[in-house]
Scaffold this motif. Sequence first.
Motif, PDB file in Angstrom:
ATOM      1  N   GLN B  78       0.852  -1.187   0.000  1.00  0.00           N
ATOM      2  CA  GLN B  78       0.000   0.000   0.000  1.00  0.00           C
ATOM      3  C   GLN B  78       0.885   1.233   0.000  1.00  0.00           C
ATOM      4  O   GLN B  78       1.567   1.511   0.974  1.00  0.00           O
ATOM      5  CB  GLN B  78      -0.896   0.010   1.228  1.00  0.00           C
ATOM      6  N   VAL B  79       0.858   1.944  -1.110  1.00  0.00           N
ATOM      7  CA  VAL B  79       1.730   3.112  -1.243  1.00  0.00           C
ATOM      8  C   VAL B  79       0.919   4.380  -0.991  1.00  0.00           C
ATOM      9  O   VAL B  79      -0.145   4.571  -1.577  1.00  0.00           O
ATOM     10  CB  VAL B  79       2.345   3.185  -2.657  1.00  0.00           C
ATOM     11  N   CYS B  80       1.426   5.236  -0.113  1.00  0.00           N
ATOM     12  CA  CYS B  80       0.749   6.512   0.150  1.00  0.00           C
ATOM     13  C   CYS B  80       0.945   7.439  -1.051  1.00  0.00           C
ATOM     14  O   CYS B  80       2.039   7.563  -1.579  1.00  0.00           O
ATOM     15  CB  CYS B  80       1.300   7.167   1.406  1.00  0.00           C
ATOM     16  N   ARG B  81      -0.160   8.074  -1.451  1.00  0.00           N
ATOM     17  CA  ARG B  81      -0.075   8.966  -2.605  1.00  0.00           C
ATOM     18  C   ARG B  81      -0.475  10.389  -2.216  1.00  0.00           C
ATOM     19  O   ARG B  81      -0.706  11.237  -3.066  1.00  0.00           O
ATOM     20  CB  ARG B  81      -0.986   8.465  -3.715  1.00  0.00           C
ATOM     21  N   SER B  86       3.873  12.533  -2.158  1.00  0.00           N
ATOM     22  CA  SER B  86       4.047  12.916  -3.565  1.00  0.00           C
ATOM     23  C   SER B  86       5.200  13.895  -3.704  1.00  0.00           C
ATOM     24  O   SER B  86       5.928  13.900  -4.696  1.00  0.00           O
ATOM     25  CB  SER B  86       2.771  13.559  -4.105  1.00  0.00           C
ATOM     26  N   GLU B  91       4.966   9.371  -6.496  1.00  0.00           N
ATOM     27  CA  GLU B  91       4.426   9.087  -7.830  1.00  0.00           C
ATOM     28  C   GLU B  91       5.368   8.158  -8.591  1.00  0.00           C
ATOM     29  O   GLU B  91       4.928   7.247  -9.289  1.00  0.00           O
ATOM     30  CB  GLU B  91       4.182  10.404  -8.575  1.00  0.00           C
ATOM     31  N   ILE B  94       4.986   4.588  -7.152  1.00  0.00           N
ATOM     32  CA  ILE B  94       3.787   3.896  -7.641  1.00  0.00           C
ATOM     33  C   ILE B  94       4.021   3.399  -9.074  1.00  0.00           C
ATOM     34  O   ILE B  94       3.729   2.247  -9.410  1.00  0.00           O
ATOM     35  CB  ILE B  94       2.550   4.823  -7.555  1.00  0.00           C
ATOM     36  N   PRO B 105      -2.750  -0.061  -9.712  1.00  0.00           N
ATOM     37  CA  PRO B 105      -3.213  -0.001  -8.317  1.00  0.00           C
ATOM     38  C   PRO B 105      -4.598  -0.623  -8.193  1.00  0.00           C
ATOM     39  O   PRO B 105      -5.465  -0.388  -9.046  1.00  0.00           O
ATOM     40  CB  PRO B 105      -3.266   1.504  -8.022  1.00  0.00           C
ATOM     41  N   SER B 117      -1.926  -1.374  -3.814  1.00  0.00           N
ATOM     42  CA  SER B 117      -2.964  -0.366  -3.584  1.00  0.00           C
ATOM     43  C   SER B 117      -2.309   0.986  -3.372  1.00  0.00           C
ATOM     44  O   SER B 117      -1.164   1.060  -2.947  1.00  0.00           O
ATOM     45  CB  SER B 117      -3.776  -0.673  -2.327  1.00  0.00           C
ATOM     46  N   THR B 118      -3.061   2.036  -3.671  1.00  0.00           N
ATOM     47  CA  THR B 118      -2.624   3.355  -3.245  1.00  0.00           C
ATOM     48  C   THR B 118      -3.528   3.767  -2.095  1.00  0.00           C
ATOM     49  O   THR B 118      -4.698   3.419  -2.060  1.00  0.00           O
ATOM     50  CB  THR B 118      -2.738   4.386  -4.384  1.00  0.00           C
ATOM     51  N   MET B 131       5.413   3.210   2.328  1.00  0.00           N
ATOM     52  CA  MET B 131       4.609   2.104   1.809  1.00  0.00           C
ATOM     53  C   MET B 131       4.408   1.097   2.933  1.00  0.00           C
ATOM     54  O   MET B 131       5.309   0.877   3.741  1.00  0.00           O
ATOM     55  CB  MET B 131       5.341   1.426   0.647  1.00  0.00           C
TER      56      MET B 131
END
Lengths: 429, 154
Positions: B78-81, B86, B91, B94, B105, B117-118, B131
């Motif tokens: 799970q990557v924070c966007r 960012s 970015e 991802i 995603p 997932s984001t 992440m």
Amino acid sequence: MPGRQLIMTFEVTPTSHTLEAYKARGGYQTLEKALKMAPADVTKEVTASGLLGHGGAAFPVGRKWGVMKPIPGEIHYLCANADEGEPGTFKDRWILENAPHLLVESMLITSYALGVRHAFVYIRGEFDLPYRRIQGAVDEAYAAGLLGKPVFGSEFALDLVVYRGAGSYVCGEASGLITSIEGRKPYPRNRPPRLTVRGLFQKPTVINNVESLANITGIIRMGAEEFRKVGTPKSPGTQLVSISGHIAKPGVYEVEYGYPWAKFLDEDCGGMLHGAKLKCVVPGGISTKVLTRAEIEPLTLSHESVNPAGSGLGSGGMIAVAEGTCMVRFLQVLLRFYHHESCGQCTPCREGMGWMHKIIDRIVAGQGVPEDIERLYAISHANDGTTICGMGDAAGYATVGILNKYRDEFEYFIQNKRSKFDGRLECLA
Amino acid sequence: MKHLIPEFEKMKERFPAGFESSLVLPCLHRIQADRGFVADEDIDGLVAYLGVPRVQVEEVLSYYTMLRREGIGRHHLQVCRNIACSMRGAEGVIEHACKRLGVKPGETTADGKFTLSTVECLGSCGTAPVMMVNDAYHENLTLQELDRLIEECK
Ligand SMILES: Cc1cc2nc3c(=O)[nH]c(=O)nc-3n(C[C@H](O)[C@H](O)[C@H](O)COP(=O)(O)O)c2cc1C
Ligand code: SF4
Ligand code: FES
């Protein structure tokens, strides 16, 4: 460190979060002291301290407590808000990980003052280590007889539940948090009635941010008068500032209110990343309006200094933005977030977020039209004050804040179908 | 879920009396940790155990992003966007993860090993980009570290 410290007062080691280490620092002695006071006197001391809430709205903690009269035999609840969902904010996590017993002791004292028998820590579901630390502290406190049964020879006993969320920003909103604990989808509620009148399962409930509560032990230990010697007359005490973005030394800093803002960034935080220039700062979570370098220059980190500048210290989630960052892309990320998190209950928020998100995506795709800027303004204004919870307004504030200051970047993007810079959000060396 | 009832009973002890409805979320968390998702029979069991309306359990399940009705890959990335991540290269992270795993995603790799997932701000912005791999945070993530984590999970 920027000024004097009230919370980050000890050296963090692999064991400094344990009950043993906390007791060695004088832990739970203040609870013993508080239990010898009349409950109303504890509240009086907190009111006199002038402590302001750290969850975002800076509401006086004593005033909130004052609404909830502890009537014997009546049921009251206390919830610590550890949802920490406002983007840019990661300071409650510091307390949960490093000083969980400070929160537990503070919640014991608060519960005693307010006639609470059952309290909750509502923690966001993704937090892993912070959850294990606060649950560990609660378990230690139960084992030591500090929770679950009458404590220190008094008649006062408290049960404390750590309640995990499951990924939703509105759960951080006080009434959303309550509906979440009630086991339903976390729809915020209309007020009045205030939650201190009718909260969790319709009973009077106080909800305070983790950092607000963490200050209670110190206030009772040293007394309101001593506490007020830290900070400024209008912003007593300190604020945990979590700083991120294009800053050389991101992290959590405890800042004494009244500390010069520019000095904090330039000296304490090591200036900007890769020697870049500061373009603007998000002061306290993305829902607070951005301020430019020139605007912050004369300001101190205190409510009385930042509020007149048209923004606020919010949740202490500060984000430093370097020159060369595209503010159109920046707003795009924020609007995508708000759209994603709208609970969908109020039409202006549900539809408005969707429209704003669509418009900004269109602009970034090079298909914006000049009217789009006014449309973003119009939707922001239509949201203001027309929604159940503060999220509708917040998204509008953030949008208007950026549009007012960087309108030229939006116009450029629409006209030239590309960013005035290179569309970057990163700050390269 | 029946084998979890003794645990639920213990959990109940610290709640005020009459808070059955509040146990929906913690019970669902526990069920998901056990099975990887929440199955129909879990809902039946929970409705019977707590005595809450079925619609309430369904509502909770469909609202919260962390709760699942179906299984996912063994390793959940799970990557924070959100904005702070960012600004620190999320970015690129991802994009790289999509390329490495050959998924978008929200998708799971064909071999069932990875789900990508984001997510929104994980409250770890000072150590961005961030992440999660299953429950664990990986902070100050670099593309090399991402590659290493993926290799390690394979
Ligand atoms: C959409 C939204 C999200 C919020 N998220 C949080 C949060 O994550 N943590 C928090 O303490 N307060 C959050 N708040 C503020 C709470 O509603 C509430 O004011 C606060 O927890 C009260 O604590 P305090 O008086 O100690 O500041 C949020 C408010 C809104 C409108
Ligand atoms: S303002 Fe938005 S998030 Fe808040 S209650 Fe209304 S729809 Fe839900
Ligand atoms: S923006 Fe990614 S953790 Fe906050």
